[in-house]
Design an enzyme around this catalytic site. Structure first.
Site, PDB file in Angstrom:
ATOM      1  N   LYS A 227       0.841  -1.196   0.000  1.00  0.00           N
ATOM      2  CA  LYS A 227       0.000   0.000   0.000  1.00  0.00           C
ATOM      3  C   LYS A 227       0.876   1.246   0.000  1.00  0.00           C
ATOM      4  O   LYS A 227       1.775   1.386   0.840  1.00  0.00           O
ATOM      5  CB  LYS A 227      -0.850  -0.029   1.281  1.00  0.00           C
ATOM      6  CG  LYS A 227      -2.304   0.296   1.073  1.00  0.00           C
ATOM      7  CD  LYS A 227      -3.046   0.014   2.373  1.00  0.00           C
ATOM      8  CE  LYS A 227      -4.383   0.692   2.409  1.00  0.00           C
ATOM      9  NZ  LYS A 227      -5.016   0.542   3.720  1.00  0.00           N
TER      10      LYS A 227
HETATM   11  O1  G3P Z   1      -7.842   1.515   5.482  1.00  0.00           O
HETATM   12  C1  G3P Z   1      -8.164   2.795   5.090  1.00  0.00           C
HETATM   13  C2  G3P Z   1      -9.524   3.308   5.510  1.00  0.00           C
HETATM   14  O2  G3P Z   1     -10.484   2.308   5.389  1.00  0.00           O
HETATM   15  C3  G3P Z   1      -9.538   4.040   6.813  1.00  0.00           C
HETATM   16  O3  G3P Z   1     -10.833   4.428   7.200  1.00  0.00           O
HETATM   17  O4  G3P Z   1     -12.332   5.204   8.998  1.00  0.00           O
HETATM   18  O5  G3P Z   1      -9.882   5.763   9.119  1.00  0.00           O
HETATM   19  O6  G3P Z   1     -11.367   6.865   7.449  1.00  0.00           O
HETATM   20  P1  G3P Z   1     -11.111   5.629   8.245  1.00  0.00           P
END
Ligand code: G3P
Length: 214
Positions: free
Chosen positions: A84
């Site tokens: 990633k």
């Molecule tokens: O893995 C990346 C993403 O899904 C993170 O989500 O909730 O931290 O915006 P969030």
């Protein structure tokens, strides 16, 4: 649309994997940091024993060379590891180089369709637009998924659209309708998705009726 779990928590992954719905797992530095003291490499390798599918491990370098170095290392951990990198020009450099080594990448922190198009052209395997974080700014995050899916479809781009930053069950269904190939979901949202009061009431009534039979 495939369902991935967005976590580095082994118990959550083990539980969701037992439901038979998991096609992969995504992690990021924030999720890794929540698992106090967990080693990155051994966590990813343990996840690989639980889920037979792509497992995203995120780089922390800011420059393409550093991301490439990290990515080459991650790729040695397990064949299912996806490297990633962020949606930056340095990230594109790493994607381009890693693709030459046949190493698959997930371009994360995507917030517009140009980033998605460029990531695909550099050779990304997955693009990760952040639906919830776009919603947080007062703009409809699902429009981003729809745009990227349409651009990719129209131009026959094979990069997979992964709906990330999922906050609630409706995000999962809307991602599927918008053309996402994958939704990566927190464990809590997977549980919420399977909950319905009428299911619980129905079970209660069936059991009560069954007991009253004797
Ligand atoms: O893995 C990346 C993403 O899904 C993170 O989500 O909730 O931290 O915006 P969030």
């Amino acid at each position: 649309m495939h369902i991935y779990l967005d976590t580095a928590n082994i118990d959550e992954i083990r539980e969701a994997a037992s439901w038979g719905i998991l096609s992969g797992v995504t992690t990021n530095p924030t999720l890794m940091a929540k698992e106090k003291g967990a080693d990155h490499k051994s966590t990813i390798q343990e996840i690989a024993t639980l889920v037979d599918g792509p497992i995203s491990a995120e780089t922390i370098s800011l420059d393409g060379e550093g991301m490439l170095r990290e990515g080459l290392d991650f790729a040695e951990w397990h064949p299912n590891v996806i490297v990633k990198v962020p949606s930056t020009t340095e990230g594109l450099k790493a994607v381009y180089q890693l693709a030459k080594h046949n190493i698959r990448t997930n371009v994360t922190l995507c917030f517009n369709a140009s980033q998605a198009l460029f990531a695909a052209r550099a050779g990304a395997f997955i693009i990760s637009p952040f639906v919830g974080r776009v919603d947080d700014t007062g703009i409809d995050g699902m429009t981003l998924i729809r745009e990227i899916a349409q651009v990719y479809r129209q131009h026959e781009i094979k990069t997979m659209v992964l709906s990330a930053s999922i906050r609630h069950p409706r995000h999962i269904i809307d991602s599927a309708l918008a053309g996402a190939d994958i939704a990566t979901c927190p464990f809590k949202v997977l549980n919420q998705s399977m909950k319905h009061p009428l299911t619980d009431i129905g079970i209660e009534k069936f059991l009560a009726d069954w007991k009253s039979r004797q």
